[in-house]
Design a protein around this motif. Structure first.
Motif, mmCIF file in Angstrom:
data_model
loop_
_atom_site.group_PDB
_atom_site.id
_atom_site.type_symbol
_atom_site.label_atom_id
_atom_site.label_comp_id
_atom_site.label_asym_id
_atom_site.label_seq_id
_atom_site.Cartn_x
_atom_site.Cartn_y
_atom_site.Cartn_z
ATOM 1 N N ILE A 1 -45.344 -1.805 7.987
ATOM 2 C CA ILE A 1 -46.781 -1.533 7.926
ATOM 3 C C ILE A 1 -47.183 -0.799 9.197
ATOM 4 C CG2 ILE A 1 -49.082 -2.553 7.822
ATOM 5 C CD1 ILE A 1 -47.894 -4.902 6.296
ATOM 6 N N LEU A 2 -47.509 0.473 9.052
ATOM 7 C CA LEU A 2 -47.897 1.289 10.201
ATOM 8 C C LEU A 2 -49.411 1.329 10.320
ATOM 9 C CD1 LEU A 2 -45.447 4.342 9.958
ATOM 10 C CD2 LEU A 2 -45.204 2.244 11.307
ATOM 11 N N SER A 3 -49.905 0.946 11.485
ATOM 12 C CA SER A 3 -51.342 0.933 11.737
ATOM 13 C C SER A 3 -51.599 1.602 13.079
ATOM 14 C CB SER A 3 -51.837 -0.523 11.725
ATOM 15 O OG SER A 3 -53.235 -0.570 11.875
ATOM 16 N N ASN A 4 -52.796 1.375 13.632
ATOM 17 C CA ASN A 4 -53.115 1.952 14.943
ATOM 18 C C ASN A 4 -52.999 0.903 16.044
ATOM 19 O OD1 ASN A 4 -55.287 0.442 14.068
ATOM 20 N ND2 ASN A 4 -56.848 1.873 14.803
ATOM 21 N N VAL A 5 -52.261 -0.188 15.758
ATOM 22 C CA VAL A 5 -51.996 -1.224 16.755
ATOM 23 C C VAL A 5 -50.488 -1.435 16.844
ATOM 24 C CG1 VAL A 5 -54.196 -2.403 16.469
ATOM 25 C CG2 VAL A 5 -52.271 -3.043 15.026
ATOM 26 N N ASP A 6 -50.045 -2.008 17.977
ATOM 27 C CA ASP A 6 -48.612 -2.173 18.209
ATOM 28 C C ASP A 6 -48.027 -3.392 17.512
ATOM 29 O OD1 ASP A 6 -48.404 0.078 19.862
ATOM 30 O OD2 ASP A 6 -49.112 -1.054 21.605
ATOM 31 N N GLY A 7 -48.883 -4.269 16.983
ATOM 32 C CA GLY A 7 -48.389 -5.480 16.339
ATOM 33 C C GLY A 7 -49.412 -6.588 16.474
ATOM 34 N N VAL A 8 -48.953 -7.830 16.380
ATOM 35 C CA VAL A 8 -49.822 -8.997 16.532
ATOM 36 C C VAL A 8 -49.772 -9.449 17.987
ATOM 37 C CG1 VAL A 8 -50.326 -11.331 15.737
ATOM 38 C CG2 VAL A 8 -49.283 -9.685 14.168
ATOM 39 N N VAL B 1 -37.673 5.756 12.714
ATOM 40 C CA VAL B 1 -36.238 5.813 13.023
ATOM 41 C C VAL B 1 -35.879 4.765 14.073
ATOM 42 C CG1 VAL B 1 -34.381 7.237 13.985
ATOM 43 C CG2 VAL B 1 -36.072 8.241 12.408
ATOM 44 N N ARG B 2 -36.717 4.623 15.074
ATOM 45 C CA ARG B 2 -36.437 3.657 16.141
ATOM 46 C C ARG B 2 -36.514 2.215 15.640
ATOM 47 N NH1 ARG B 2 -40.308 5.459 20.895
ATOM 48 N NH2 ARG B 2 -39.141 3.896 22.110
ATOM 49 N N LEU B 3 -37.425 1.938 14.716
ATOM 50 C CA LEU B 3 -37.505 0.599 14.127
ATOM 51 C C LEU B 3 -36.253 0.283 13.319
ATOM 52 C CD1 LEU B 3 -41.218 0.428 12.908
ATOM 53 C CD2 LEU B 3 -40.196 -0.904 14.765
ATOM 54 N N MET B 4 -35.778 1.259 12.558
ATOM 55 C CA MET B 4 -34.563 1.049 11.764
ATOM 56 C C MET B 4 -33.333 0.840 12.646
ATOM 57 S SD MET B 4 -35.296 1.110 8.445
ATOM 58 C CE MET B 4 -36.531 -0.037 9.067
ATOM 59 N N GLU B 5 -33.369 1.446 13.823
ATOM 60 C CA GLU B 5 -32.261 1.281 14.786
ATOM 61 C C GLU B 5 -32.467 0.073 15.684
ATOM 62 O OE1 GLU B 5 -32.253 4.991 16.835
ATOM 63 O OE2 GLU B 5 -31.180 6.059 15.227
ATOM 64 N N LYS B 6 -33.590 -0.651 15.468
ATOM 65 C CA LYS B 6 -33.948 -1.828 16.274
ATOM 66 C C LYS B 6 -33.995 -1.506 17.761
ATOM 67 C CE LYS B 6 -33.059 -5.550 13.102
ATOM 68 N NZ LYS B 6 -32.681 -6.946 12.928
ATOM 69 N N ASP B 7 -34.644 -0.403 18.084
ATOM 70 C CA ASP B 7 -34.856 0.000 19.470
ATOM 71 C C ASP B 7 -35.755 -1.043 20.136
ATOM 72 O OD1 ASP B 7 -35.623 1.135 21.877
ATOM 73 O OD2 ASP B 7 -35.858 3.155 21.048
ATOM 74 N N SER B 8 -35.238 -1.718 21.140
ATOM 75 C CA SER B 8 -35.970 -2.815 21.792
ATOM 76 C C SER B 8 -37.192 -2.342 22.568
ATOM 77 C CB SER B 8 -35.034 -3.583 22.736
ATOM 78 O OG SER B 8 -34.516 -2.719 23.734
ATOM 79 N N GLU B 9 -37.281 -1.048 22.844
ATOM 80 C CA GLU B 9 -38.407 -0.526 23.602
ATOM 81 C C GLU B 9 -39.635 -0.246 22.727
ATOM 82 O OE1 GLU B 9 -37.322 2.777 25.990
ATOM 83 O OE2 GLU B 9 -35.752 1.699 27.090
ATOM 84 N N VAL B 10 -39.470 -0.301 21.404
ATOM 85 C CA VAL B 10 -40.595 -0.070 20.495
ATOM 86 C C VAL B 10 -41.355 -1.377 20.296
ATOM 87 C CG1 VAL B 10 -41.311 0.634 18.193
ATOM 88 C CG2 VAL B 10 -39.401 1.783 19.299
ATOM 89 N N LEU B 11 -42.626 -1.378 20.656
ATOM 90 C CA LEU B 11 -43.446 -2.566 20.462
ATOM 91 C C LEU B 11 -43.732 -2.755 18.972
ATOM 92 C CD1 LEU B 11 -46.056 -2.251 23.364
ATOM 93 C CD2 LEU B 11 -44.110 -3.818 23.221
ATOM 94 N N CYS B 12 -43.514 -3.956 18.481
ATOM 95 C CA CYS B 12 -43.800 -4.262 17.081
ATOM 96 C C CYS B 12 -43.721 -5.768 16.894
ATOM 97 C CB CYS B 12 -42.809 -3.562 16.141
ATOM 98 S SG CYS B 12 -41.120 -4.216 16.239
ATOM 99 N N THR B 13 -44.213 -6.234 15.758
ATOM 100 C CA THR B 13 -44.067 -7.635 15.387
ATOM 101 C C THR B 13 -43.247 -7.699 14.104
ATOM 102 O OG1 THR B 13 -46.193 -8.268 16.359
ATOM 103 C CG2 THR B 13 -45.252 -9.754 14.717
ATOM 104 N N VAL C 1 -47.600 -8.284 22.848
ATOM 105 C CA VAL C 1 -47.281 -8.299 21.423
ATOM 106 C C VAL C 1 -46.248 -9.391 21.139
ATOM 107 C CG1 VAL C 1 -46.176 -6.987 19.551
ATOM 108 C CG2 VAL C 1 -47.812 -5.870 21.070
ATOM 109 N N ILE C 2 -46.472 -10.141 20.074
ATOM 110 C CA ILE C 2 -45.505 -11.153 19.638
ATOM 111 C C ILE C 2 -44.360 -10.424 18.938
ATOM 112 C CG2 ILE C 2 -45.144 -13.188 18.185
ATOM 113 C CD1 ILE C 2 -48.176 -13.696 18.412
ATOM 114 N N PRO C 3 -43.142 -10.451 19.493
ATOM 115 C CA PRO C 3 -42.055 -9.645 18.926
ATOM 116 C C PRO C 3 -41.524 -10.159 17.593
ATOM 117 C CG PRO C 3 -41.253 -10.937 20.771
ATOM 118 C CD PRO C 3 -42.729 -11.136 20.737
ATOM 119 N N GLU C 4 -41.458 -11.490 17.419
ATOM 120 C CA GLU C 4 -40.912 -12.061 16.190
ATOM 121 C C GLU C 4 -41.764 -13.240 15.720
ATOM 122 O OE1 GLU C 4 -36.098 -11.124 16.344
ATOM 123 O OE2 GLU C 4 -36.834 -13.167 16.717
ATOM 124 N N VAL C 5 -41.921 -13.338 14.433
ATOM 125 C CA VAL C 5 -42.637 -14.462 13.839
ATOM 126 C C VAL C 5 -41.701 -15.152 12.865
ATOM 127 C CG1 VAL C 5 -44.608 -15.197 12.449
ATOM 128 C CG2 VAL C 5 -44.852 -13.276 14.054
#
Length: 364
Positions: A172-179, A246-258, A191-195
């Motif tokens: 889900i792509l939005s204008n925020v980095d995550g939760v 692409v970075r999310l699919m490669e699990k790039d740790s520098e990409v902020l996401c939840t 940002v909470i990295p994992e739930v």
């Protein structure tokens, strides 16, 4: 390099695809298309759920405030969507054609998920597209949807599509980095990295809605939780981050996401459909305490008439009904094996077939 992902659904929000003035951000669209093309080259099947039609139509028509006042909100939405959807899909067509990727448009409504037959028809349509290398681009058909039959927003639609198509991951792509674990921008907030399954996020979620979208973080988290409970990883990330897909699919740790971690264990396609069909229930079945204990226990059991204490509403065989405890607590949703008349007649009786078979029962 071949990806370990085989099929993903990507939801792109209005705030990713539009500029501050509401016009379509073609540069951002082009960047997302580049990334999706890269995923497809690595062997990933992609289903794109794209917002942006209403915002695109609004910027195309540029109606004055006085003209807008003459239309109610539904009429405005229908008009902007009719114009904007044509503009949006045409832009996608041109951008994907640069990579020799054929696209197909699927406009759907909440009502189209109300019956199992319609549900399977949509699935069949998307499957034949994927089998033939066509990229499905899905959006709500706002031109004919009315308020009471609209999705909460395309987050809800993307959740339905993800479970229907058995994807491994929903992004889900939005204008925020995550939760966030607090108010963004405040000291110590991140940002909470994992739930993990069953983690309570209610204290962190705000009710604020984003500029051009209908939903907010509450909707995203509710959908993410439900989809993850059905065994699908869900990622909430910022669509304006460079090369984010692409970075999310490669699990790039520098990409902020939840990342909402998927619950282990499988769930049938029928139960996945039932899980997302709460808006189509036709009645209620209330269970006594003993029946609740059995149904909510560790063993898979059906709901028998002997445990039913009340039947509310007017429903027919195979309609969806809400399952409640005697005090009214929500337990789940099931497909009724009887109509309401027979369900009431057999209520409390032994030696009768289940009123809801376990295979057609989804428990929260």
């Amino acid at each position: 390099m071949e990806s370990r992902y085989k099929r993903v659904a990507i939801k792109v929000g209005s705030n990713v695809l539009t500029r501050a003035d509401g016009t379509l951000d073609v540069t951002r669209m082009s960047a997302l298309v580049d990334q999706i093309a890269s995923l497809r080259r690595s062997g990933v099947e992609v289903i794109l759920v794209s917002s942006g039609a209403v915002a695109s139509g609004r910027s195309e028509l540029r109606l004055t405030a006085s003209k807008c006042k003459k239309m109610d909100s539904v009429e405005q939405r229908q008009l902007f969507s009719a114009v904007g959807q044509a503009k949006l899909i045409n832009r996608y067509y041109e951008l994907f054609r640069e990579y020799d990727i054929s696209v197909g448009q699927i406009l759907t409504m909440k009502e189209s998920f109300s019956t199992r037959r319609h549900y399977l028809n949509q699935r069949s349509c998307m499957m034949v597209m994927l089998d033939n290398g066509v990229l499905p681009i899905v959006n709500e058909n706002d031109t004919v949807s009315v308020t009471e039959l609209m999705f909460t927003d395309n987050d809800e639609l993307s959740g339905l599509v993800a479970t229907m198509m058995d994807v491994q991951t929903l992004i889900i792509l939005s204008n925020v980095d995550g939760v966030y674990n607090g108010v963004p921008g405040q000291p110590g907030v991140s940002v909470i990295p994992e739930v993990e399954p069953d983690r309570d996020l209610s204290e962190y979620i705000t009710a604020e809605k984003s500029g051009f979208g209908r939903g907010g973080m509450i909707t995203k988290c509710n959908i993410a939780r439900k989809v993850a409970d059905e065994g699908i990883e869900v990622i909430i990330a910022n669509g304006k981050c460079d090369n984010v897909l692409v970075r999310l699919m490669e699990k790039d740790s520098e990409v902020l996401c939840t990342r909402f971690l998927p619950r282990k264990g499988s769930i049938s396609s029928v139960k996945k459909w039932i899980a997302h069909s709460g808006g189509f229930v036709k009645g209620e079945i209330l269970l006594n305490k003993k029946a609740v204990e059995r149904v909510c226990g560790s063993e898979a059991v059906s709901i028998l008439p002997v445990g039913v204490v009340a039947v509310n509403g007017d429903f027919e065989k195979d309609d969806l009904v809400r399952v409640l405890s005697e005090d009214g607590s929500f337990l789940g949703i099931g497909r009724a094996a009887y109509g309401s008349v027979d369900a009431k007649a057999f209520m409390g009786k032994h030696d009768c077939k289940p009123v809801i078979h376990y295979d057609y029962l989804y428990l929260e």
